[in-house]
Scaffold this active site. Structure first.
Site, PDB file in Angstrom:
ATOM      1  N   SER A 295       0.828  -1.102  -0.079  1.00 43.46           N
ATOM      2  CA  SER A 295      -0.068  -0.101  -0.186  1.00 43.46           C
ATOM      3  C   SER A 295       1.015   1.141   0.164  1.00 43.46           C
ATOM      4  CB  SER A 295      -0.868   0.005   1.057  1.00 43.46           C
ATOM      5  OG  SER A 295      -0.032   0.510   2.412  1.00 43.46           O
ATOM      6  N   ASP A 296       0.200   2.367  -0.434  1.00 51.62           N
ATOM      7  CA  ASP A 296       1.137   3.588  -0.120  1.00 51.62           C
ATOM      8  C   ASP A 296       0.973   4.285   1.311  1.00 51.62           C
ATOM      9  OD1 ASP A 296       2.520   5.805  -0.419  1.00 51.62           O
ATOM     10  OD2 ASP A 296       1.424   6.589  -2.229  1.00 51.62           O
ATOM     11  N   TYR A 297       1.775   5.063   1.767  1.00 47.47           N
ATOM     12  CA  TYR A 297       1.843   5.487   3.175  1.00 47.47           C
ATOM     13  C   TYR A 297       0.282   5.692   3.868  1.00 47.47           C
ATOM     14  CZ  TYR A 297       4.495   7.902   6.723  1.00 47.47           C
ATOM     15  OH  TYR A 297       5.228   8.382   7.913  1.00 47.47           O
TER      16      TYR A 297
ATOM     17  N   ALA B 232      -2.466   4.273   3.285  1.00 43.14           N
ATOM     18  CA  ALA B 232      -3.480   4.084   2.384  1.00 43.14           C
ATOM     19  C   ALA B 232      -4.604   3.285   3.089  1.00 43.14           C
ATOM     20  CB  ALA B 232      -3.089   3.777   1.146  1.00 43.14           C
TER      21      ALA B 232
END
Ligand code: NOJ
Length: 728
Positions: free
Chosen positions: A263-265, A267
């Protein structure tokens, strides 16, 4: 380890330990024996517990820290599973090369590979196992501050440069400690955020998604990228990290990707903020179901997955599959045998900013600069002895751009340093003239700047956007030069007509006024460590500018979105573009076309396109033909030209773009020399997303041209044959 041994390892792990493998912590702070977990992870759990269970870490400083992080973790982990260490190495680690948008202007996949190779060596020495690179979000709106992280508004360039970067970074085997795994991002269509605002919602049709946004991610995965990062945005209503259509249907099933999804930060946590998850537990379930393996910096997985499995809400096989993907990657990197991978303090010392790396960075800075205008004042003549270097960027060190490592400015060669090194005899006077921030209104330095300009043989006017105006979370609604820079330019240009403007910025800017009044404009973007040396060599003709715009420069923000490969309309605007045409698709108050188009860029020499020839007049399904373009250097100095090939499918069952880049190649030519540039063109390249959702090409005419966007020349035609309909 064998696959069997990995499964055995998994069998011995508790549900909590399995979930731990899917936790990524921001453990940037490692001082002596103390480990500080920062960001959302640290808010809900003690560092000691996270250290014991976590599977990976992002953001750390150097080899010493990398080893310390690994040692501390391995000492605590009952299963002795090494950490994966990840970092955003985007355009160089210590030796910084130009921002990705600038790299796109080189139209040179080989240069991209060279730069990536240098970054690979420095990253491996630093202890990086995975870099969050390449970013291949096709971006067509410069309000979005992250446009600088992408190579282009053009999917073909993003695909080819992204793939070149992946190959150079990962090498032949990840077990080689000199190689680093790539995480392609941000899947998908992150660059299409409404109104150009970062993180904003994205609504695009399936056709737009598949033709414009997906190809580059797919090309990077085909090149072997082992990880992929879903984007922050909601795509057609569902945030990417929970988007089953993207992650299951397309990524896993259609493309057969079996690497790691991270995942992104935060997210996963943001699924709650998006309003599609009730709470963090629900968010963990949704992301897991969609196929997200690692939860970056939130503890959603660690806190809730075991329970979700016990409650029968998440199948244990799903959890196992995710953990196995992470374990396989660690195994492939050889971490079970050598958890430090390439981390090596001596190699860091040797490689960082070494002469070979500086040479590559300098060459890249030269090849990515775009000469936008030149009324004969560049290159400066050798007799130019008294030079005024004016403007807020005159002595600036922050010329590296977003994602350069902290402290990068300490190593930047400034413009005065570059000029003095190349031309010690030049008498250089520098003057800032004005500030550069949006709120700056102080005009008091402008008169003095004009006075200095008046007394010089030539003036270099260094303008731009502060380094922190582009990048993540840095969208702008206005794209003009901030602060009183235009007032400064006006006075300086009046005082001395022999003025060359050089620009430092991370996005296409609106340059109308300057483009009218300045006799020469050189777009340098953020060139990186070797900025000053590249500027000096370009201005004095030691290097000949050859960059071509990888994204058009608008006349006004109001023109966005303005992709060069716009779809045709039923009422296309007739020529000339500078007059409104009643009831056509146009503006009343300005032309349709950008100020400077995609693919545009000048040189100190000139090139003539003499011939465009096709090897055949028909093309069948699966077939190929050759296009030969003859180009000659008609000027008086050697130079490089990017030969661009475009096509148009004038009649199809769905509306097609008015022009589309088909291929490109850069050639070096001495004065008078000509080259025949041969492109092999395949039928597949003319396929599009048909009415029924399949990739097809249709029989009929295809037009091939060279030149650059909206300035196409030498058009030839061939026929796609009826059997070329793709029937699978
Ligand atoms: C957020 C950014 O969107 C992404 O590009 C980056 O890789 C991660 N943070 C990790 O730093």
């Amino acid at each position: 380890m064998t696959e069997q041994e990995l499964w055995k390892l998994l069998d011995n792990m508790s549900l909590e330990e399995k979930a731990g493998q899917l936790v990524q912590c921001n453990a940037g702070q490692f001082i002596e024996n103390h480990l500080e977990i920062t960001g959302p992870n640290g808010e809900s759990l003690p560092a000691e517990e996270l250290n014991r269970v976590m599977g990976s870490v992002l953001t750390f400083e150097d080899a010493k820290q990398a080893k310390a992080l690994q040692d501390k973790h391995l000492a605590a982990d009952p299963n002795k599973i090494p950490l994966l260490l990840m970092l955003d190495v985007i355009h160089g680690l210590r030796t910084t090369y130009p921002i990705p948008l600038a790299m796109g202007c080189s139209f040179d996949d080989g240069l991209m590979a060279e730069c990536a190779d240098m970054a690979r060596k420095e990253s491996a020495a630093c202890g990086v196992h995975v870099t969050f690179n390449p970013m291949v979000d096709t971006a067509r709106d410069a309000r979005w501050g992250r446009i600088l992280e992408t190579n282009s508004e053009e999917p073909l360039i993003n695909s080819r440069m992204g793939a070149a970067l992946v190959r150079a970074t990962q090498g032949d085997s990840l077990a080689d400690p000199g190689n680093v795994a790539c995480c392609v991002k941000h899947y998908a269509a992150y660059g299409a955020g409404e109104a150009g605002r970062d993180y904003n919602t994205v609504d695009v049709s399936e056709r737009m998604l598949r033709e414009t946004y997906l190809p580059a991610y797919k090309a990077c995965l085909r090149a072997g990228a082992r990880l992929i990062m879903p984007s922050f945005n909601a795509l057609n209503g569902v945030p990417s990290v929970a988007n089953k259509h993207l992650m299951n249907d397309i990524l896993r099933k259609e493309w057969g990707f079996n690497g790691v999804v991270i995942s992104d930060y935060d997210a996963v946590g943001e699924l709650v903020t998006h309003g599609i998850a009730e709470d963090l537990k629900d968010a963990a379930r949704l992301a897991m179901e969609a196929g997200c393996d690692i939860d970056m910096v939130k503890n959603a997985y660690y806190l809730h997955l075991a329970e979700l499995v016990r409650e029968g809400k998440v199948a244990e096989e799903k959890l196992n599959a995710a953990v196995m993907r992470v374990l396989r990657l660690k195994n492939e990197l050889g971490l079970f045998e050598n958890p430090y991978h390439g981390a090596d303090e001596e190699a860091e010392e040797k490689l960082y900013l070494c002469p070979e790396h500086r040479e590559i960075a300098r060459r890249a800075a030269e090849e990515t600069a775009v000469l936008l205008k030149n009324e004969g004042i560049l290159p400066f003549r050798k007799e130019v002895k008294r030079v005024a270097l004016i403007g807020p960027f005159a002595e600036e060190t922050r010329l590296n751009g977003f994602w350069s490592r902290p402290g990068a400015e300490r190593y930047t060669v400034t413009i005065p340093e570059g000029i003095r090194a190349l031309l010690p005899e030049v008498e250089l006077v520098t003057e800032k003239g004005c500030g550069v921030e949006i709120g700056d209104t102080d005009l008091s330095g402008i008169d003095r700047a004009a006075e200095i300009a008046a007394g010089a043989d030539a003036v270099i006017l260094a303008l731009g956007e502060p380094e922190n105006y582009s990048g993540e979370g840095r969208s702008r609604a206005e794209l003009t030069l901030p602060g009183p820079q235009l007032e400064l330019a006006r006075s300086v240009l009046q005082a001395n007509a022999n003025t060359a403007v050089i620009l430092f910025n991370g996005r296409p800017l609106v340059l109308n006024g300057l483009a009218r009044t300045a006799p020469a404009i050189l777009e340098m973007w953020y060139p990186g460590t070797e900025a000053g040396n590249a500027v000096a060599r370009l201005l004095w003709g030691e290097a000949n500018p050859c960059g071509k715009l990888s994204a058009g420069l608008p006349r006004s923000v109001g023109q966005y979105p303005m992709p060069y490969n716009r779809m045709n309309t039923g009422r296309p605007k007739p020529e000339p573009d500078d007059q409104p045409a009643p009831f056509s698709s146009c503006y009343l108050d300005m032309p349709n076309l950008p100020l400077y188009s995609f693919g545009y860029g000048l040189s100190y020499t000139s090139f003539a396109y003499e011939k465009l020839e096709l090897s055949r007049r028909t093309l069948e399904k699966g077939g190929m033909l050759q296009v030969t373009v003859t180009v000659r250097n008609t000027g008086s100095v050697p130079g490089k030209e990017t030969v661009q090939l475009y096509f148009r499918d004038p009649v199809a069952s769905v509306v097609r773009p008015v022009q589309q880049l088909l291929d490109y190649r850069k050639v070096f030519l001495n004065p008078g020399e000509a080259a025949e540039v041969v492109f092999t063109v395949r039928e597949e390249q003319f396929r599009f997303y048909g009415m029924n959702g399949e990739e097809i090409s249709e029989p009929g005419e295809i037009r091939i041209s060279t030149g650059y966007a909206d300035h196409l020349i030498l058009t030839e035609r061939f026929l796609l044959l009826p059997e070329s309909v793709n029937d699978h």
